[in-house]
Design a protein around this motif. Structure first.
Motif, PDB file in Angstrom:
ATOM      1  N   ARG A  15       0.849  -1.194   0.000  1.00 17.94           N
ATOM      2  CA  ARG A  15       0.000   0.000   0.000  1.00 17.94           C
ATOM      3  C   ARG A  15       0.880   1.237   0.000  1.00 17.94           C
ATOM      4  N   ASN A  16       0.260   2.400  -0.135  1.00 19.22           N
ATOM      5  CA  ASN A  16       1.035   3.638  -0.235  1.00 19.22           C
ATOM      6  C   ASN A  16       1.763   3.979   1.065  1.00 19.22           C
ATOM      7  N   SER A  17       1.141   3.727   2.199  1.00 17.00           N
ATOM      8  CA  SER A  17       1.729   4.142   3.467  1.00 17.00           C
ATOM      9  C   SER A  17       2.227   2.977   4.309  1.00 17.00           C
ATOM     10  N   VAL A  18       1.558   1.835   4.245  1.00 20.02           N
ATOM     11  CA  VAL A  18       1.896   0.690   5.092  1.00 20.02           C
ATOM     12  C   VAL A  18       1.915  -0.570   4.239  1.00 20.02           C
ATOM     13  N   TRP A  19       2.897  -1.421   4.490  1.00 17.55           N
ATOM     14  CA  TRP A  19       2.944  -2.742   3.862  1.00 17.55           C
ATOM     15  C   TRP A  19       2.460  -3.774   4.870  1.00 17.55           C
ATOM     16  N   LEU A  20       1.522  -4.614   4.440  1.00 17.76           N
ATOM     17  CA  LEU A  20       1.051  -5.714   5.270  1.00 17.76           C
ATOM     18  C   LEU A  20       1.765  -6.984   4.807  1.00 17.76           C
ATOM     19  N   VAL A  21       2.505  -7.605   5.725  1.00 14.48           N
ATOM     20  CA  VAL A  21       3.308  -8.789   5.406  1.00 14.48           C
ATOM     21  C   VAL A  21       2.685  -9.988   6.095  1.00 14.48           C
ATOM     22  N   GLY A  22       2.192 -10.933   5.312  1.00 15.28           N
ATOM     23  CA  GLY A  22       1.647 -12.171   5.851  1.00 15.28           C
ATOM     24  C   GLY A  22       2.682 -13.279   5.782  1.00 15.28           C
ATOM     25  N   THR A  23       2.903 -13.978   6.879  1.00 12.44           N
ATOM     26  CA  THR A  23       3.903 -15.049   6.941  1.00 12.44           C
ATOM     27  C   THR A  23       3.242 -16.330   7.443  1.00 12.44           C
ATOM     28  N   ARG A  24       3.689 -17.428   6.893  1.00 15.66           N
ATOM     29  CA  ARG A  24       3.240 -18.740   7.340  1.00 15.66           C
ATOM     30  C   ARG A  24       4.462 -19.646   7.434  1.00 15.66           C
ATOM     31  N   LEU A  25       4.837 -20.000   8.641  1.00 13.10           N
ATOM     32  CA  LEU A  25       6.020 -20.826   8.853  1.00 13.10           C
ATOM     33  C   LEU A  25       5.798 -22.223   8.310  1.00 13.10           C
ATOM     34  N   ALA A  26       6.902 -22.912   8.051  1.00 11.26           N
ATOM     35  CA  ALA A  26       6.826 -24.260   7.487  1.00 11.26           C
ATOM     36  C   ALA A  26       6.046 -25.174   8.414  1.00 11.26           C
ATOM     37  N   ARG A  35       2.974  -5.401  10.128  1.00 10.54           N
ATOM     38  CA  ARG A  35       2.840  -4.108   9.452  1.00 10.54           C
ATOM     39  C   ARG A  35       4.158  -3.359   9.526  1.00 10.54           C
ATOM     40  N   ILE A  36       4.624  -2.891   8.378  1.00 12.32           N
ATOM     41  CA  ILE A  36       5.831  -2.072   8.321  1.00 12.32           C
ATOM     42  C   ILE A  36       5.542  -0.866   7.438  1.00 12.32           C
ATOM     43  N   SER A  37       6.296   0.169   7.623  1.00 16.96           N
ATOM     44  CA  SER A  37       6.122   1.373   6.807  1.00 16.96           C
ATOM     45  C   SER A  37       6.476   1.070   5.360  1.00 16.96           C
ATOM     46  N   ALA A  38       5.737   1.638   4.438  1.00 17.87           N
ATOM     47  CA  ALA A  38       5.991   1.426   3.015  1.00 17.87           C
ATOM     48  C   ALA A  38       7.395   1.898   2.651  1.00 17.87           C
ATOM     49  N   GLY A  39       8.141   1.049   1.989  1.00 16.40           N
ATOM     50  CA  GLY A  39       9.493   1.389   1.561  1.00 16.40           C
ATOM     51  C   GLY A  39      10.561   1.151   2.598  1.00 16.40           C
ATOM     52  N   ASP A  40      10.194   0.668   3.782  1.00 12.39           N
ATOM     53  CA  ASP A  40      11.182   0.415   4.837  1.00 12.39           C
ATOM     54  C   ASP A  40      11.821  -0.947   4.579  1.00 12.39           C
ATOM     55  N   THR A  41      12.830  -0.957   3.725  1.00 15.72           N
ATOM     56  CA  THR A  41      13.461  -2.223   3.343  1.00 15.72           C
ATOM     57  C   THR A  41      14.253  -2.839   4.494  1.00 15.72           C
ATOM     58  N   ASP A 108      -7.279  -6.068   3.208  1.00 12.37           N
ATOM     59  CA  ASP A 108      -5.870  -6.345   2.935  1.00 12.37           C
ATOM     60  C   ASP A 108      -5.435  -7.659   3.586  1.00 12.37           C
ATOM     61  N   ARG A 109      -5.970  -7.962   4.752  1.00 13.75           N
ATOM     62  CA  ARG A 109      -5.608  -9.211   5.420  1.00 13.75           C
ATOM     63  C   ARG A 109      -6.084 -10.416   4.602  1.00 13.75           C
ATOM     64  N   LEU A 110      -7.319 -10.351   4.109  1.00  9.31           N
ATOM     65  CA  LEU A 110      -7.822 -11.448   3.284  1.00  9.31           C
ATOM     66  C   LEU A 110      -7.029 -11.576   1.993  1.00  9.31           C
ATOM     67  N   ASP A 111      -6.629 -10.431   1.420  1.00 14.14           N
ATOM     68  CA  ASP A 111      -5.817 -10.479   0.199  1.00 14.14           C
ATOM     69  C   ASP A 111      -4.468 -11.128   0.464  1.00 14.14           C
ATOM     70  N   ALA A 112      -3.842 -10.799   1.596  1.00 11.90           N
ATOM     71  CA  ALA A 112      -2.548 -11.402   1.926  1.00 11.90           C
ATOM     72  C   ALA A 112      -2.688 -12.910   2.149  1.00 11.90           C
ATOM     73  N   GLU A 113      -3.741 -13.321   2.847  1.00  8.04           N
ATOM     74  CA  GLU A 113      -3.960 -14.749   3.044  1.00  8.04           C
ATOM     75  C   GLU A 113      -4.235 -15.450   1.723  1.00  8.04           C
ATOM     76  N   GLY A 114      -4.954 -14.774   0.838  1.00  8.90           N
ATOM     77  CA  GLY A 114      -5.193 -15.355  -0.478  1.00  8.90           C
ATOM     78  C   GLY A 114      -3.913 -15.523  -1.272  1.00  8.90           C
ATOM     79  N   LEU A 115      -3.009 -14.540  -1.183  1.00  7.25           N
ATOM     80  CA  LEU A 115      -1.730 -14.655  -1.873  1.00  7.25           C
ATOM     81  C   LEU A 115      -0.913 -15.825  -1.322  1.00  7.25           C
ATOM     82  N   LEU A 116      -0.974 -16.060  -0.018  1.00 13.00           N
ATOM     83  CA  LEU A 116      -0.256 -17.196   0.564  1.00 13.00           C
ATOM     84  C   LEU A 116      -0.796 -18.515   0.030  1.00 13.00           C
ATOM     85  N   ARG A 117      -2.111 -18.637  -0.092  1.00 14.18           N
ATOM     86  CA  ARG A 117      -2.688 -19.867  -0.651  1.00 14.18           C
ATOM     87  C   ARG A 117      -2.290 -20.044  -2.106  1.00 14.18           C
ATOM     88  N   VAL A 118      -2.297 -18.943  -2.851  1.00 12.89           N
ATOM     89  CA  VAL A 118      -1.899 -19.012  -4.260  1.00 12.89           C
ATOM     90  C   VAL A 118      -0.439 -19.429  -4.383  1.00 12.89           C
TER      91      VAL A 118
END
Length: 373
Positions: A15-26, A35-41, A108-118
């Protein structure tokens, strides 16, 4: 990268201001959101490092796969992750299979979970779950800048010319003053009822003319830069394809640059893949006894597709003795309207394949002529 049971999956919802990072461990079923600030590498790489908390230096790195949708952020995130040894995938957003119900939840949370399934399904071998973008190299991406900027400038030129004509039409004037003799022609204009052009309107039109002149100067500057790039990099494979396409009578400098840098720089296994990438492949429709092809998919490179359709019309004018032109005349005859527009798209697909073979093998399109050396 092949899917392994110990692969950690990561999805980025940008997103423009915040990146939502979804993680699923092995081996885990639960998804964690960060949640991290957008562009905060730095924070992003720290998060990836934290996904391997118990890893010893002597152990092999536990595989991590990350994906995000193609969008306004481009490909720099993919290159950053790849440089740090993380397998990154760029998902084509419109290719993801979704629930076809009329209304469905969208967060955004549902989109991130959907990307993990994909991502999990794609790594497990389901290549139909979505399409992954083939990320160009920085050099390939930068090579597209000239003709893309030129396209925007041409649109600005058309818009300014139409705006000038529209303002003059409000006064009953149907022609635009010549840019070569602008002051003289503008002073001589008379409205439809015999009056001189109003001073405020003349000043506005003159400012539009100055903006139009600047756009024309920028277009000429880009044309010179394009020719300079070809002259200074004769051994570049893509530049060689641009030069080869320019040798065909009727294929202009800009058309050659668009086709070579948007399409022919990529490897294709067969002509069906090529037509599908440009969006000129017909969509099959089979149900029971019905089996026919519908209209083209239009799911590919829109810029290249538009260029090819324009080039197909020009091909009829400048290559009338070629087999493609003969095929079009035999198929269409004197018919006009919708039939002719459908046939020109089919000819554009055939022309695309013929030009692809020419750039790859040197096979000249049958019956076509080349420019004099």
């Amino acid at each position: 990268m092949s899917f392994q049971s110990n692969t950690t999956l990561v999805a980025l919802e940008l997103r423009n201001s915040v990146w939502l990072v979804g993680t699923r461990l092995a081996g885990a079923q639960k998804t964690r959101m960060h949640r991290i600030s957008a562009g905060d590498t730095a924070a992003l790489l720290t998060l990836f490092k934290g996904l391997r908390p118990n890893q010893r230096p002597s152990e092999d790195s536990a595989p991590i796969a990350c994906c995000f949708e193609a969008g306004r952020d481009g490909f720099w995130i993919h290159r950053l992750l790849t440089d740090h040894g993380i397998a990154a995938y760029v998902v084509e957003p419109t290719s993801i299979l979704v629930n076809r119900r009329a209304k469905r939840a969208k967060t955004d949370r549902l989109d991130a979970e959907g990307l993990l399934r994909v991502l999990a399904a794609y790594l497990a071998g389901d290549s139909q779950i979505c399409s992954m973008v083939q990320v160009p190299s920085p050099e390939e991406e930068d090579g597209k800048r000239i003709h893309r900027e030129r396209e925007h400038l041409v649109q600005d030129r058309t818009r300014l010319e139409n705006q000038i004509l529209a303002l003059l039409a409000t006064q009953g004037i149907r022609s635009r003053p010549s840019l070569r003799n602008w002051e003289r022609d503008l002073a001589a204009l008379q409205t439809g009822d015999g009056r001189k052009l109003p001073p405020r309107l003349a000043a506005e039109i003159n400012r539009l003319r100055r903006r139009l002149g600047l756009v024309l100067d920028l277009i000429r500057e880009l044309d010179a830069e394009r020719d300079e790039v070809l002259a200074t990099a004769p051994d570049d494979p893509v530049a060689s394809k641009v030069t080869a396409l320019r040798s065909i009578y009727g294929v202009g400098d800009n058309f050659a640059a668009v086709l070579a840098r948007e399409v022919f720089y990529r490897p294709f296994g067969n002509r069906k893949q090529l037509a599908s990438y440009v969006g000129l492949a017909p969509m099959p429709h089979q149900s029971g006894d019905m089996d026919r092809d519908r209209r083209i998919g239009r799911a590919g490179n829109a810029r290249a597709r538009k260029t090819l359709v324009q080039l197909a019309w020009l091909w009829l004018r400048y290559q009338p003795e070629s087999e493609l032109s003969a095929w079009f005349r035999q198929r269409v005859g004197k018919l006009q309207g919708r039939t002719r527009r459908i046939a020109i798209v089919a000819m554009a697909r055939k022309l695309l394949i013929a030009l692809w073979r020419f750039t790859e093998t040197g096979e000249i399109p049958a019956g076509s002529t080349l420019r004099a050396a």
